[in-house]
Design a protein around this motif. Structure first.
Motif, PDB file in Angstrom:
ATOM      1  N   ILE A 174      57.008  27.640  42.716  1.00 34.91           N
ATOM      2  CA  ILE A 174      55.635  28.018  42.545  1.00 34.91           C
ATOM      3  C   ILE A 174      55.282  27.913  41.214  1.00 34.91           C
ATOM      4  O   ILE A 174      55.997  28.273  40.146  1.00 34.91           O
ATOM      5  N   ASN A 175      53.912  27.428  41.417  1.00 34.75           N
ATOM      6  CA  ASN A 175      53.206  27.323  39.622  1.00 34.75           C
ATOM      7  C   ASN A 175      52.590  28.473  39.510  1.00 34.75           C
ATOM      8  O   ASN A 175      53.317  29.403  39.181  1.00 34.75           O
ATOM      9  N   ASP A 176      51.329  28.526  39.416  1.00 37.19           N
ATOM     10  CA  ASP A 176      50.468  29.695  38.861  1.00 37.19           C
ATOM     11  C   ASP A 176      50.767  30.926  40.096  1.00 37.19           C
ATOM     12  O   ASP A 176      50.779  30.598  41.216  1.00 37.19           O
ATOM     13  N   MET A 177      50.741  31.939  39.593  1.00 42.06           N
ATOM     14  CA  MET A 177      50.693  33.301  40.507  1.00 42.06           C
ATOM     15  C   MET A 177      49.627  34.158  39.842  1.00 42.06           C
ATOM     16  O   MET A 177      49.503  34.250  38.842  1.00 42.06           O
ATOM     17  N   GLY A 178      48.875  34.909  40.587  1.00 38.31           N
ATOM     18  CA  GLY A 178      47.686  35.660  39.840  1.00 38.31           C
ATOM     19  C   GLY A 178      47.185  36.619  40.829  1.00 38.31           C
ATOM     20  O   GLY A 178      47.899  36.901  42.008  1.00 38.31           O
ATOM     21  N   TRP A 179      46.292  37.545  40.561  1.00 38.56           N
ATOM     22  CA  TRP A 179      45.564  38.413  41.155  1.00 38.56           C
ATOM     23  C   TRP A 179      44.249  38.351  40.827  1.00 38.56           C
ATOM     24  O   TRP A 179      43.444  38.006  39.862  1.00 38.56           O
ATOM     25  N   TYR A 180      43.430  38.276  42.206  1.00 46.04           N
ATOM     26  CA  TYR A 180      41.861  38.175  42.256  1.00 46.04           C
ATOM     27  C   TYR A 180      41.586  39.726  42.854  1.00 46.04           C
ATOM     28  O   TYR A 180      42.145  40.384  43.394  1.00 46.04           O
ATOM     29  N   ARG A 181      40.215  40.095  42.495  1.00 42.47           N
ATOM     30  CA  ARG A 181      39.545  40.967  43.430  1.00 42.47           C
ATOM     31  C   ARG A 181      38.365  40.669  43.861  1.00 42.47           C
ATOM     32  O   ARG A 181      37.522  39.960  43.408  1.00 42.47           O
ATOM     33  N   GLN A 182      37.961  41.667  44.829  1.00 38.26           N
ATOM     34  CA  GLN A 182      36.611  41.548  45.388  1.00 38.26           C
ATOM     35  C   GLN A 182      36.173  42.867  45.830  1.00 38.26           C
ATOM     36  O   GLN A 182      36.658  43.491  46.570  1.00 38.26           O
ATOM     37  N   ALA A 183      34.977  43.138  45.145  1.00 38.77           N
ATOM     38  CA  ALA A 183      34.496  44.286  45.367  1.00 38.77           C
ATOM     39  C   ALA A 183      33.398  44.155  46.391  1.00 38.77           C
ATOM     40  O   ALA A 183      32.942  43.006  46.680  1.00 38.77           O
ATOM     41  N   PRO A 184      32.959  45.263  47.097  1.00 35.38           N
ATOM     42  CA  PRO A 184      31.845  45.037  48.088  1.00 35.38           C
ATOM     43  C   PRO A 184      30.296  44.425  47.503  1.00 35.38           C
ATOM     44  O   PRO A 184      29.958  44.979  46.468  1.00 35.38           O
ATOM     45  N   GLY A 185      30.135  43.490  48.461  1.00 34.07           N
ATOM     46  CA  GLY A 185      28.823  43.012  47.893  1.00 34.07           C
ATOM     47  C   GLY A 185      29.121  41.922  46.696  1.00 34.07           C
ATOM     48  O   GLY A 185      28.027  41.374  46.425  1.00 34.07           O
ATOM     49  N   LYS A 186      30.259  41.441  46.326  1.00 39.16           N
ATOM     50  CA  LYS A 186      30.453  40.783  45.342  1.00 39.16           C
ATOM     51  C   LYS A 186      31.405  39.529  45.621  1.00 39.16           C
ATOM     52  O   LYS A 186      32.158  39.763  46.743  1.00 39.16           O
ATOM     53  N   GLN A 187      31.284  38.569  44.730  1.00 38.79           N
ATOM     54  CA  GLN A 187      32.396  37.282  45.232  1.00 38.79           C
ATOM     55  C   GLN A 187      33.826  38.092  44.511  1.00 38.79           C
ATOM     56  O   GLN A 187      33.821  38.739  43.665  1.00 38.79           O
ATOM     57  N   ARG A 188      34.720  37.249  45.217  1.00 39.39           N
ATOM     58  CA  ARG A 188      36.078  37.241  44.666  1.00 39.39           C
ATOM     59  C   ARG A 188      36.034  36.818  43.142  1.00 39.39           C
ATOM     60  O   ARG A 188      35.453  35.647  42.867  1.00 39.39           O
ATOM     61  N   GLU A 189      36.689  37.507  42.245  1.00 36.21           N
ATOM     62  CA  GLU A 189      36.968  36.857  41.088  1.00 36.21           C
ATOM     63  C   GLU A 189      38.190  37.047  40.489  1.00 36.21           C
ATOM     64  O   GLU A 189      39.341  37.780  40.928  1.00 36.21           O
ATOM     65  N   LEU A 190      38.565  36.261  39.475  1.00 37.24           N
ATOM     66  CA  LEU A 190      39.814  36.222  38.793  1.00 37.24           C
ATOM     67  C   LEU A 190      40.087  37.565  38.148  1.00 37.24           C
ATOM     68  O   LEU A 190      39.069  37.869  37.361  1.00 37.24           O
ATOM     69  N   VAL A 191      41.308  38.127  38.096  1.00 34.43           N
ATOM     70  CA  VAL A 191      41.435  39.193  37.365  1.00 34.43           C
ATOM     71  C   VAL A 191      42.809  38.938  36.153  1.00 34.43           C
ATOM     72  O   VAL A 191      42.351  38.916  35.024  1.00 34.43           O
ATOM     73  N   ALA A 192      43.695  38.167  36.675  1.00 35.22           N
ATOM     74  CA  ALA A 192      44.813  37.615  35.720  1.00 35.22           C
ATOM     75  C   ALA A 192      45.711  36.654  36.529  1.00 35.22           C
ATOM     76  O   ALA A 192      45.687  36.672  37.614  1.00 35.22           O
ATOM     77  N   ILE A 193      46.012  35.692  35.675  1.00 33.37           N
ATOM     78  CA  ILE A 193      47.014  34.645  36.040  1.00 33.37           C
ATOM     79  C   ILE A 193      48.063  34.299  35.340  1.00 33.37           C
ATOM     80  O   ILE A 193      47.790  34.569  34.049  1.00 33.37           O
ATOM     81  N   ILE A 194      49.098  33.998  35.781  1.00 34.66           N
ATOM     82  CA  ILE A 194      50.227  33.866  34.996  1.00 34.66           C
ATOM     83  C   ILE A 194      50.946  32.283  35.378  1.00 34.66           C
ATOM     84  O   ILE A 194      51.008  32.266  36.599  1.00 34.66           O
ATOM     85  N   THR A 195      51.366  31.552  34.617  1.00 31.92           N
ATOM     86  CA  THR A 195      52.023  30.502  35.115  1.00 31.92           C
ATOM     87  C   THR A 195      53.438  30.509  35.266  1.00 31.92           C
ATOM     88  O   THR A 195      54.101  31.608  34.772  1.00 31.92           O
ATOM     89  N   SER A 196      54.273  29.378  35.685  1.00 28.24           N
ATOM     90  CA  SER A 196      55.724  29.676  35.675  1.00 28.24           C
ATOM     91  C   SER A 196      56.435  29.693  34.487  1.00 28.24           C
ATOM     92  O   SER A 196      57.397  30.300  34.531  1.00 28.24           O
TER      93      SER A 196
END
Length: 121
Positions: free
Chosen positions: A31-53
């Motif tokens: 696995i290379n990068d792992m991370g978290w994204y979020r999507q609020a109602p009516g909004k586009q999915r956005e990056l929250v945080a990411i971590i490399t291997s």
């Protein structure tokens, strides 16, 4: 196929904390990068945080200083510790993992089903 299972979402009051977990399973070679994204109602999915291997991290400006992303490579698991939660953090949070499966040379982005985080006043 790689499966990602998230846990730890829920309802929390503003100012509170939550810890999300996401475990990857399947015929995973690496696995290379792992991370978290979020999507609020009516909004586009956005990056929250990411971590490399290797453990390098990056967070969005909207959460910087309030979240910590970490991972356990032996368990193929990524975590997101969120503190000082705000109303605007309410969203569905998705886990992502760039994984290579055995038997292929390709690295694919894999996504979890999402976990709801609701911050109340």
């Amino acid at each position: 196929q790689v499966q990602l299972v998230e846990s730890g979402g829920g309802l929390v009051q503003a100012g509170g904390s939550l810890r999300l977990s996401c475990a990857a399973s399947g015929r995973i070679r690496r696995i290379n990068d792992m991370g978290w994204y979020r999507q609020a109602p009516g909004k586009q999915r956005e990056l929250v945080a990411i971590i490399t291997s290797g453990g390098f991290t990056n967070q969005s400006n909207s959460v910087k200083g309030r979240v910590t992303v970490s991972r356990d490579n032996a368990k193929n698991t990524v975590y997101l510790q969120m503190n000082s939660l705000k109303l605007e953090d309410t969203a569905v949070y998705y886990c992502m993992a760039q994984a290579q499966e055995y038997g292929t040379i390709f690295v694919r982005e894999n996504w979890g089903q999402g976990t709801q985080v609701t911050v109340s006043s």
